[in-house]
Write a protein that holds these residues in place. Structure first.
Motif, PDB file in Angstrom:
ATOM      1  N   THR A  25     -12.774  14.106 -45.132  1.00 43.28           N
ATOM      2  CA  THR A  25     -12.713  12.662 -45.311  1.00 43.28           C
ATOM      3  C   THR A  25     -12.582  12.355 -46.789  1.00 43.28           C
ATOM      4  O   THR A  25     -12.616  13.250 -47.631  1.00 43.28           O
ATOM      5  CB  THR A  25     -13.976  11.986 -44.750  1.00 43.28           C
ATOM      6  OG1 THR A  25     -15.120  12.403 -45.525  1.00 43.28           O
ATOM      7  CG2 THR A  25     -14.206  12.375 -43.290  1.00 43.28           C
ATOM      8  N   GLY A  65     -17.358   6.147 -59.080  1.00 45.86           N
ATOM      9  CA  GLY A  65     -16.819   5.937 -57.733  1.00 45.86           C
ATOM     10  C   GLY A  65     -17.626   4.991 -56.885  1.00 45.86           C
ATOM     11  O   GLY A  65     -17.226   4.681 -55.755  1.00 45.86           O
ATOM     12  N   ARG A  66     -18.778   4.492 -57.403  1.00 47.20           N
ATOM     13  CA  ARG A  66     -19.651   3.670 -56.575  1.00 47.20           C
ATOM     14  C   ARG A  66     -19.932   2.295 -57.167  1.00 47.20           C
ATOM     15  O   ARG A  66     -20.720   1.540 -56.587  1.00 47.20           O
ATOM     16  CB  ARG A  66     -20.977   4.402 -56.359  1.00 47.20           C
ATOM     17  CG  ARG A  66     -20.832   5.742 -55.671  1.00 47.20           C
ATOM     18  CD  ARG A  66     -22.185   6.386 -55.434  1.00 47.20           C
ATOM     19  NE  ARG A  66     -23.061   5.509 -54.665  1.00 47.20           N
ATOM     20  CZ  ARG A  66     -24.348   5.759 -54.450  1.00 47.20           C
ATOM     21  NH1 ARG A  66     -24.892   6.850 -54.935  1.00 47.20           N
ATOM     22  NH2 ARG A  66     -25.070   4.923 -53.736  1.00 47.20           N
ATOM     23  N   ALA A 125     -26.553   9.868 -46.318  1.00 45.51           N
ATOM     24  CA  ALA A 125     -25.985   8.562 -46.676  1.00 45.51           C
ATOM     25  C   ALA A 125     -26.888   7.427 -46.215  1.00 45.51           C
ATOM     26  O   ALA A 125     -27.095   6.439 -46.927  1.00 45.51           O
ATOM     27  CB  ALA A 125     -24.591   8.415 -46.071  1.00 45.51           C
ATOM     28  N   LEU A 156     -18.175  16.799 -52.578  1.00 43.47           N
ATOM     29  CA  LEU A 156     -18.625  15.433 -52.337  1.00 43.47           C
ATOM     30  C   LEU A 156     -17.966  14.489 -53.335  1.00 43.47           C
ATOM     31  O   LEU A 156     -17.695  14.855 -54.481  1.00 43.47           O
ATOM     32  CB  LEU A 156     -20.146  15.343 -52.445  1.00 43.47           C
ATOM     33  CG  LEU A 156     -20.933  16.281 -51.525  1.00 43.47           C
ATOM     34  CD1 LEU A 156     -22.422  16.049 -51.670  1.00 43.47           C
ATOM     35  CD2 LEU A 156     -20.518  16.085 -50.066  1.00 43.47           C
ATOM     36  N   GLU A 157     -17.748  13.261 -52.895  1.00 47.53           N
ATOM     37  CA  GLU A 157     -17.007  12.290 -53.699  1.00 47.53           C
ATOM     38  C   GLU A 157     -17.674  12.033 -55.047  1.00 47.53           C
ATOM     39  O   GLU A 157     -16.996  11.891 -56.061  1.00 47.53           O
ATOM     40  CB  GLU A 157     -16.902  10.973 -52.913  1.00 47.53           C
ATOM     41  CG  GLU A 157     -16.117   9.885 -53.635  1.00 47.53           C
ATOM     42  CD  GLU A 157     -16.108   8.584 -52.870  1.00 47.53           C
ATOM     43  OE1 GLU A 157     -15.111   7.854 -52.948  1.00 47.53           O
ATOM     44  OE2 GLU A 157     -17.102   8.304 -52.176  1.00 47.53           O
ATOM     45  N   ASN A 158     -19.007  11.995 -55.071  1.00 49.31           N
ATOM     46  CA  ASN A 158     -19.713  11.632 -56.285  1.00 49.31           C
ATOM     47  C   ASN A 158     -20.164  12.837 -57.113  1.00 49.31           C
ATOM     48  O   ASN A 158     -20.953  12.693 -58.042  1.00 49.31           O
ATOM     49  CB  ASN A 158     -20.941  10.773 -55.941  1.00 49.31           C
ATOM     50  CG  ASN A 158     -20.550   9.489 -55.242  1.00 49.31           C
ATOM     51  OD1 ASN A 158     -19.569   8.857 -55.614  1.00 49.31           O
ATOM     52  ND2 ASN A 158     -21.291   9.105 -54.220  1.00 49.31           N
ATOM     53  N   GLN A 168     -14.741  10.794 -48.580  1.00 48.58           N
ATOM     54  CA  GLN A 168     -16.026  10.990 -49.245  1.00 48.58           C
ATOM     55  C   GLN A 168     -16.474  12.449 -49.238  1.00 48.58           C
ATOM     56  O   GLN A 168     -17.079  12.913 -50.205  1.00 48.58           O
ATOM     57  CB  GLN A 168     -17.116  10.134 -48.591  1.00 48.58           C
ATOM     58  CG  GLN A 168     -16.904   8.646 -48.700  1.00 48.58           C
ATOM     59  CD  GLN A 168     -15.953   8.104 -47.650  1.00 48.58           C
ATOM     60  OE1 GLN A 168     -15.584   8.803 -46.707  1.00 48.58           O
ATOM     61  NE2 GLN A 168     -15.553   6.854 -47.803  1.00 48.58           N
ATOM     62  N   HIS A 169     -16.204  13.166 -48.160  1.00 49.50           N
ATOM     63  CA  HIS A 169     -16.743  14.512 -48.011  1.00 49.50           C
ATOM     64  C   HIS A 169     -15.647  15.477 -47.554  1.00 49.50           C
ATOM     65  O   HIS A 169     -14.898  15.168 -46.622  1.00 49.50           O
ATOM     66  CB  HIS A 169     -17.881  14.532 -46.995  1.00 49.50           C
ATOM     67  CG  HIS A 169     -18.921  13.473 -47.228  1.00 49.50           C
ATOM     68  ND1 HIS A 169     -19.591  13.340 -48.416  1.00 49.50           N
ATOM     69  CD2 HIS A 169     -19.388  12.492 -46.415  1.00 49.50           C
ATOM     70  CE1 HIS A 169     -20.436  12.330 -48.333  1.00 49.50           C
ATOM     71  NE2 HIS A 169     -20.326  11.792 -47.144  1.00 49.50           N
ATOM     72  N   GLU A 194     -19.554  -0.576 -54.780  1.00 49.05           N
ATOM     73  CA  GLU A 194     -20.280  -0.571 -53.519  1.00 49.05           C
ATOM     74  C   GLU A 194     -21.372  -1.632 -53.539  1.00 49.05           C
ATOM     75  O   GLU A 194     -21.943  -1.943 -54.585  1.00 49.05           O
ATOM     76  CB  GLU A 194     -20.909   0.802 -53.267  1.00 49.05           C
ATOM     77  CG  GLU A 194     -19.895   1.899 -53.029  1.00 49.05           C
ATOM     78  CD  GLU A 194     -20.558   3.234 -52.751  1.00 49.05           C
ATOM     79  OE1 GLU A 194     -21.794   3.254 -52.566  1.00 49.05           O
ATOM     80  OE2 GLU A 194     -19.844   4.253 -52.723  1.00 49.05           O
TER      81      GLU A 194
END
Length: 719
Positions: free
Chosen positions: A294, A511-512, A337, A206-208, A296-297, A515
């Motif tokens: 992707t 990474g967020r 999400a 996972l991205e985070n 993100q994932h 957002e």
């Protein structure tokens, strides 16, 4: 040769090709028998049409025919797949050895002289008819055997298909019963073992999350060679380096990757010593299937098989299983999400209410103080005015940020691009943010070496980006902290770097941070406040200028660094800066018409302008405003848009149509501030469009500036 039951098959057709009709009658009489149909044609062309439409057991072909003789017709018949092997008997009145040789070379089976002997012709034709029927019989019996074998195979396949369908149905049911990511991953590997594999693993990146997740399931005894001396439960497997290498290879290719080797050597085991693991060399295979790929994932399913037996019969069901596992895992991540977005939305609404109540409280308190204070206490009144003004500015900033987010989300932000010195952007941003530094006793250091750098952009929006970053640095840097801004020019890009020694950012939040509504700390004692949209605005505005914005931090308590890169160029000469406006004269003596359906709003603007010497008249609806304008003949009209009876746009159009008021300065002052509202104002003849609440000092300066440009004698403006 035994007879064949003629009732077992449909009638057999015989083709007669002769240009003499009398021959048709003779041959039909000789050859027609039960189960035999004689088809007669008069030319080779007609014969070719017939053989294309239906099959014949034998063809009787006259040699001498006009237009196309028998030899040419036979040659064409042999070129067709349908008649390539059909027996051809030539019938001719003149038998010649050369002609016979030619006929046999074309595939003729016999040569009969005319007139024919009925018994001979009938016997010869009967032989070919029986052969034809026997061939049909053989074909029919072969088809029956093939059908029987197919039915048996279908029954066996149906049993397997039913079992696989039941398995896939159960998998779908399990994967839809939970939308938790870990639960879904566990059900994927548990479903795969032992039906599809001896060992299954889901690798989730996972991205985070800096560390990938792995969930395993193994068939009992799959690694008995490794853990033979241990009592259950066995230690969980630990993926080895090559496992991650092959998983990444599968993601890069976007397809399954199969690796031959022991599953123990691929997955490893927590209880196995390296040498013992290496000694287990049972042949096997591990297949890696990409589930998600992707930004993100990323997820990979690894299926391990022990032993040499092939499982190619499960290829189709494995492919379908992987597809359903991919969908189930994607749904779980989407739900996660959405749940996170919903949580952040709730936090944002709570924070918005908090941020709006914060300025409302001191405003309310200041009003209470003004009511209770002695009217002659000027110092106390000034304090109240300052409090109210400061808090209103804060509320206006919040609303402006929300409107900017809405415009960005709809893609309606318009940029007024022009060559702008980078130094001008930095100076304006610092001027905006210096009060924040002063209130928190923070040290600010500027290191700018880019006086000749020019950026093609919107100076207001670029200033907003830099000031947002400076304000953000101040907000998350403690009292007495340090903030620095430096500029540079590299690779045709202007580089703006803002650093602080404040709270810093956790690695999981890096990474967020850009957002929407993302905030790393939402605790109740969070003193910094804010809606979590400033960095989002900065990112979108930078990207709309073709640039990039990045963030880095070594962790909590170690400060943060934001870097903005914008396409830019250098000018050999200093870029001419806009000079400060010349001191403006007053507005004393100007006639101003204020039109607003809110009495409080109209009266407050009117009172402010009267204090500065204007002669002000107010109206609260469109028709009254027009009547008053004809008699009052204002120099300036300040119009609200949403008016009863007639909109502000219509009032402006009517005033522009009146020759006595065409030179009147028309200013829209409204809560409607979208681009389409500004366009409508311009189309109606408005000179300016301001948003409520506006800075009344700025409004007065705008009126004075335009009065000076129009050459009005302000002290003697009344005509």
């Amino acid at each position: 040769m035994s007879d064949v039951d003629v009732t077992a098959h449909p009638s057999v057709r015989i083709l007669v090709v002769d240009d003499l009709v009398s021959q048709h009658v003779v041959l039909r009489t000789v050859l027609e028998e039960p189960g035999q149909d004689v088809v007669c044609v008069s030319s080779g062309r007609e014969a070719l049409k017939e053989v294309l439409a239906q099959d014949f057991a034998v063809i009787l072909l006259d040699v001498n025919m006009p237009d196309m003789d028998g030899f040419e017709t036979a040659s064409l018949l042999r070129s067709y797949r349908r008649t390539a092997t059909t027996p051809i008997i030539f019938v001719t009145a003149h038998v010649d050895d050369a002609e016979m040789a030619r006929g046999y070379s074309l595939g003729a089976v016999d040569y009969i002289s005319s007139p024919v002997v009925p018994e001979i012709l009938r016997a010869k034709v009967r032989v070919f008819v029986q052969l034809y029927r026997m061939n049909l019989e053989l074909i029919s019996r072969a088809a029956e055997r093939e059908e029987l074998a197919r039915a048996e195979a279908l029954r066996a396949s149906a049993d397997q298909a039913r079992q696989r369908a039941d398995f896939l149905s159960q998998v779908s049911h399990l994967l839809t019963r939970s939308l938790d990511v870990d639960t879904t991953s566990a059900r994927i590997v548990d479903s795969a073992v032992p039906t599809l594999a001896d060992v299954a693993c889901v690798l989730l990146m996972l991205e985070n999350e800096s560390v990938p997740r792995t969930l395993f399931s193994t068939r009992p005894g799959a690694w008995h060679g490794v853990d033979a001396e241990r009592e259950p439960p066995y230690a969980p497997p630990v993926p080895l380096k090559q496992f991650f290498d092959h998983a990444q290879q599968s993601l890069d290719r976007g397809e399954a990757v199969a690796v031959v080797g022991s599953t123990a050597e691929m997955f490893g085991s927590a209880s196995a010593e390296p040498q013992r693991t290496a000694s287990v060399s049972r042949k096997g295979r591990v297949a890696f299937y990409p589930l998600l790929n992707t930004v993100q994932h990323k997820a990979v399913l690894a299926l391990g098989y022990e032993g040499e037996e092939s499982r190619t019969d499960l290829t189709a069901v494995t492919t379908e299983f992987v597809s359903r596992a991919s969908i189930g895992l994607e749904n779980a991540l989407l739900f996660s999400a959405l749940r996170e977005e919903d949580r952040r939305k709730d936090e944002f609404l709570a924070m918005l209410a908090h941020e709006l109540r914060n300025p409302l409280a001191p405003i309310s308190n200041a009003v209470s103080v003004m009511k209770a204070a002695d009217p002659g206490d000027g110092q106390l009144l000034k304090w109240s005015y300052d409090v109210i003004g400061t808090q209103i500015d804060h509320m206006v900033h919040i609303v402006d940020d929300l409107l900017d987010v809405s415009r960005i989300a709809r893609g309606t932000v318009s940029l007024r691009r022009e060559p702008v010195p980078l130094s001008l952007v930095v100076e304006r941003a610092i001027e905006t943010s210096v009060p924040h530094f002063g209130r928190r006793s923070q040290t600010f250091v500027l290191n700018a070496q880019t006086d000749d750098v020019i950026v093609d952009g919107d100076v207001v929006r670029l200033t907003q980006v830099v000031s947002n970053l400076l304000n953000n640095a101040s907000k998350f840097t403690p009292v007495g902290g340090n903030i620095a801004l430096s500029t540079d020019f590299s690779d045709d890009h202007a580089v703006i770097t803002i650093t602080d020694d404040g709270e810093g950012i956790d690695a999981k939040w890096l990474g967020r941070v850009f957002e929407l509504f993302a905030q790393g700390d939402s605790s109740l004692d969070r003193a910094q406040g804010g809606l979590g949209i400033g960095l989002t605005l900065a990112r979108h505005l930078v990207e709309s200028h073709g640039g990039t914005i990045t963030c880095s931090s070594e962790g909590r308590g170690k400060g943060a660094k934001f870097t903005v890169r914008l396409p830019a160029r250098t000018e050999p000469k200093p870029f001419p800066r806009a000079q400060d406006a010349a001191p403006l004269g007053g507005v004393r003596g100007l006639r101003v018409l204020v039109v607003d359906d809110s009495t409080a709003s109209a009266e407050s603007v009117a009172l402010f302008l009267e204090i500065h010497g204007c002669e002000v008249s107010c109206a609260h609806d469109g028709p009254t405003a027009l009547i008053l304008a004809r008699s009052f003949r204002p120099h300036v009209a300040i119009l609200d848009i949403g008016l009863p009876g007639m909109t502000g746009y219509e009032v402006a159009k009517r005033m522009r149509e009146d020759t006595d008021m065409r030179s009147c300065l028309l200013i829209a002052l409204s809560g409607y501030g979208q681009d389409v509202d500004r366009q409508n104002s311009k189309a109606a003849g408005m000179d300016y469009h301001l948003i409520k609440p506006t800075d009344l000092d700025a409004l007065t300066q705008l009126i004075a500036k335009n009065a000076a440009e129009r050459g009005l004698d302000l002290e003697n403006a009344r005509e």
